[in-house]
Every structure is written in C-alpha cells, then in structure tokens.
Motif scaffolding. Structure first.
Motif, short mmCIF file in Angstrom:
data_model
loop_
_atom_site.label_atom_id
_atom_site.label_comp_id
_atom_site.label_asym_id
_atom_site.label_seq_id
_atom_site.Cartn_x
_atom_site.Cartn_y
_atom_site.Cartn_z
N VAL A 1 -28.03 16.04 56.07
CA VAL A 1 -29.37 16.51 56.37
C VAL A 1 -29.77 15.94 56.56
CG1 VAL A 1 -31.28 18.18 55.74
CG2 VAL A 1 -29.16 18.67 54.87
N ALA A 2 -30.20 15.05 58.39
CA ALA A 2 -31.40 15.12 58.60
C ALA A 2 -33.40 14.38 58.39
CB ALA A 2 -31.18 13.76 59.49
N HIS B 1 -33.74 8.81 55.03
CA HIS B 1 -32.94 7.32 55.50
C HIS B 1 -31.33 7.84 56.73
CE1 HIS B 1 -35.41 5.40 52.79
NE2 HIS B 1 -34.59 6.36 51.58
N VAL B 2 -31.44 8.84 56.59
CA VAL B 2 -30.52 9.32 57.88
C VAL B 2 -31.11 9.32 59.02
CG1 VAL B 2 -28.48 11.26 58.43
CG2 VAL B 2 -28.84 10.77 56.24
N GLU B 3 -30.20 8.46 59.66
CA GLU B 3 -30.40 7.61 61.11
C GLU B 3 -29.40 8.21 61.94
OE1 GLU B 3 -30.24 2.94 60.73
OE2 GLU B 3 -32.13 3.35 59.41
N THR C 1 -25.95 7.51 60.71
CA THR C 1 -25.40 6.15 59.70
C THR C 1 -26.71 5.85 58.90
OG1 THR C 1 -24.50 4.53 59.87
CG2 THR C 1 -26.03 4.39 61.30
N TRP C 2 -26.54 4.69 58.53
CA TRP C 2 -27.44 4.22 57.36
C TRP C 2 -27.86 3.05 56.92
CZ3 TRP C 2 -25.05 8.87 55.90
CH2 TRP C 2 -23.37 8.63 55.15
N ALA C 3 -28.98 2.61 56.39
CA ALA C 3 -28.64 0.70 55.60
C ALA C 3 -28.23 1.16 53.79
CB ALA C 3 -30.19 0.18 56.19
N ALA C 4 -27.14 -0.06 54.27
CA ALA C 4 -26.39 -0.22 53.43
C ALA C 4 -27.43 -0.05 51.99
CB ALA C 4 -25.90 -1.21 53.18
N GLN C 5 -28.52 -0.38 51.84
CA GLN C 5 -29.74 -0.26 50.87
C GLN C 5 -30.19 1.15 50.23
OE1 GLN C 5 -30.40 -2.28 52.86
NE2 GLN C 5 -32.37 -2.25 54.02
N ASN C 6 -29.53 1.72 51.51
CA ASN C 6 -30.46 3.08 50.89
C ASN C 6 -29.24 4.38 50.73
OD1 ASN C 6 -32.63 2.66 51.70
ND2 ASN C 6 -32.70 2.75 53.75
#
Length: 388
Positions: free
Chosen positions: A352-353, A316-318, A371-376
C-alpha cells in the motif's frame, strides 16, 4: 478546546503537586524518579495464560500508554496495578514499596473508567468530594479542594449540577477531577474516552495531556486506538498475547518497530520478505518480489544470503521508473484526505502506498515500479514475542 498557554497553574496545584511529604510518609523513604515497577508479572485464569512475565518501569510524571488489541492483557495489567487482581508471579513496586499483596485501598493509585461511574443521585461537587468526606476532612477544606479540582478540569461553576445535566465530555472531566482530588501517585485510565464521539474524543485527548503535564501526575493509560496513543503518550508499551512487544517513545514505536506485529498494529506498515544481496556498511540491498530494494541495518549483522523481513510505512512508498519492485495497481481509494493505492507485487503480496490528498494518474491494472529510501525500511522480527 483550550490552548496550553491559557492554562496558568492554580495555587492548589502548586500545593498539591508534585506530591512530596505524603510520598515520604507512604514508604518511609524519599521518592525516587521511578514511581512504579512491574517486575516479571504473570497471570493465569484457569489454564489460560494472560500475562507472561511482563516488566515495566515508569518514571514520575510520565504518560505511559498500554496499547494493544482486545484480549492482549492491558486491562489485566491495569487491574493488577490497582490491586483488583493478584498476580501469580512477579511484583508490583510503588514508590519503592512492594504492594503486590496490598489491597486497593492501601495503594496510592486511583482509576478512571470508561463508564465514568459517577453517583447519579449526587451533585458534581458531591461526587468529587466523596472520598474526601470518607477521610473526615473538614467541610471548608473539602469545598476548597473541590473548587480547585473543578477549575483544573475547566468546569468552574458546575458543582451544583447533577451528572444527568452534563455532556459525555463533561462527565468524563468530573470523573477525572474526582480521581485527582485524592492526589494519587499514579492515575490509571481504562479507555476513558471510548464512549465519546470522534470530535469530542480528539478534544479530550488534548485536555488530558494538558492536565497531566499541568499537575505533573503519572498516568497509566489503556487504549486500543493507535492514533490516541501516538498523540498523547511519553512512552507506549505495545502489548500482544500477554507480552510487551515493544516499549518506547511514539517516534521509536512508529519509525523503528521491533516486530512485524508492532509495525502492522501501529500505523499502516507494509511487510516485505526478502533475502540480503549485500550489506554495504549497514545499508542492505534486498532481493524481494522480483526486484531489489534498500534497507538500513546498522548493527543488525545481516549478510549476503540471509533472509530478512522489512517494515515500510505506506507514506514512504515511492513510485520510480527503474529498479525497485514491479507491481500492478489494484485500486485507489480516498479516506480522510488520504489517497490509498493498493498494489499487487509479483509474488502475490499486497503493498500500500499513501499520499495526502494528491491524486496521481494511475488506474487499476497499470504496471508500476516502487521503492523507498533505505532509512525508511526497518528490519523487523517476524516472531510475535519480542526479545528481552
């Protein structure tokens, strides 16, 4: 490997499972949906505490896995259920009856071990029918039950063979057939696939799950393999230091870990420490490692200034061009079709991505933002003991 659709119920199954009349005889009352309860079980070996008040309720027909590292108390819990160990405190209740003090032979459970424990001097059929012979069952009936059990584990025609003539996977199937021929209320499996190679292990995971659903038995399964637990279980009880850190479905344990231990042990999770900047109706903005990232926190009660620990799965890491956390690429590695990018945050922590088989134009030393989405991003308890 056998597709589920090809496995039509055998007449023996319909007669033997689910257990009904025998269940009533066992305790004198009709069987409820709850087939097994562990009620605040404690166990010490000398001065060493092994189990600290563990409780678990298991429903009829469930596949429940006890998952945890070596020494966490999995096998001790299984042995207490089987009657091979006596708890120092607490109760074991099987189909409504307190069996805490009952010996193993008085409990309606069977155990399958990692080493198969087959009698090497007996044929496959003799191994499977051994317990039935001890019960003085007529020979014709034993033969019928053994043949049906062999068909159930897809080893029809193997009855005359000796254990030494079988592969590891076939011997494990025989051990399972020997256990289920007794029609136990609960089948206990102590890392039964641990001795198999990876490919056969994955095949047997499918076989065991198929078999469990087909005969509607209750399985209590022990493993330290996270992938195995996620693939096979209806529910997972994650153990650590003699406690259940979290009990839930595979999706709940993976996507919503309650503690940092569960987040790290089940799958690959990044743990990020930070402080809440603001709470926007359940979405947190968190200051961490020189940047700001979001997290979902419905009902957690966090407010501005509170410390918070987030768990974020590597997938989930973007990567982003602005905002997020500044980081430096440390290395890129490939494993099983997965690209793993190790990143160093400004505070020295590692992140880690991961990506499925897709290379990206990054090299060691490059500066990036993530970053990442809040739900993740899931707030987790940093204590290694889960709350009640």
């Amino acid at each position: 490997m056998y597709p589920y659709a090809a496995c039509a119920p055998h007449a023996w199954q319909a007669a033997a499972f689910p257990i009904s009349s025998e269940a009533e005889d066992f305790e004198g009352e009709p069987m409820s949906d709850t087939i097994l309860e562990l009620d605040h079980i404690e166990k010490h070996f000398g001065d060493t505490g092994v189990l600290h008040g563990v409780s678990l309720s298991v429903q009829h027909g469930e596949f429940v896995t006890l998952l945890g590292p070596s020494g966490c108390g999995k096998t001790t819990t299984l042995r207490i259920i089987a009657g091979l160990e006596t708890p120092d405190a607490g109760r074991v209740v099987l189909r409504g009856k307190d069996v805490t003090a009952a010996p193993p032979e008085k409990r309606d459970v069977n155990t399958v071990f990692q080493n198969y424990a087959l009698f090497p001097h007996m044929s496959v059929a003799a191994n499977i029918g051994y317990s039935l012979r001890l019960k003085k069952m007529p020979r014709a009936e034993i033969a019928k039950e053994v043949d049906a059990a062999l068909e159930l584990v897809q080893l029809s025609g193997y009855g005359a063979r000796m254990p030494a003539e079988l592969s590891g996977g076939q011997r494990q199937r025989v051990a399972i057939a020997r256990a289920i021929v007794n029609r136990p209320s609960v089948l206990l499996l102590d890392e039964p696939l641990g001795a198999l190679d990876l490919q056969l292990r994955r095949q047997m995971q499918l076989e065991l799950k198929r078999l469990q659903k087909q005969v509607e038995l209750t399985f209590i399964y022990i493993t330290h393999d996270q992938e195995e637990a996620l693939n096979m279980s209806d529910r997972i009880a994650v153990m650590h230091d003699g406690r259940f850190e979290q009990v839930g479905t595979p999706a709940e344990v993976y996507d919503r870990p309650r503690t940092s231990f569960v987040a790290r042990f089940v799958g690959t999770a990044n743990i990020v420490e930070g402080r809440v900047a603001e709470n926007r109706n359940g979405t947190l903005m968190v200051h961490a490692a020189g940047g700001e990232v979001p997290a979902l926190c419905c009902g957690c009660g966090k407010k501005a200034g509170d410390s918070v620990t987030l768990a974020v799965r590597s997938e989930h890491v973007e990567f982003c061009t602005e905002g997020g956390l500044p980081a430096t690429v440390k290395e890129k590695t490939f494993a099983g079709g997965m690209l793993r990018i190790a990143l160093a945050l400004e505070n020295g922590d590692e992140l880690v991505a991961s990506r499925h088989g897709i290379d990206i134009a990054l090299s060691a030393g490059d500066g990036v933002r993530v970053t990442w989405a809040a739900q993740n991003a899931v707030p987790v308890d940093t204590h290694q003991e889960a709350r009640a």
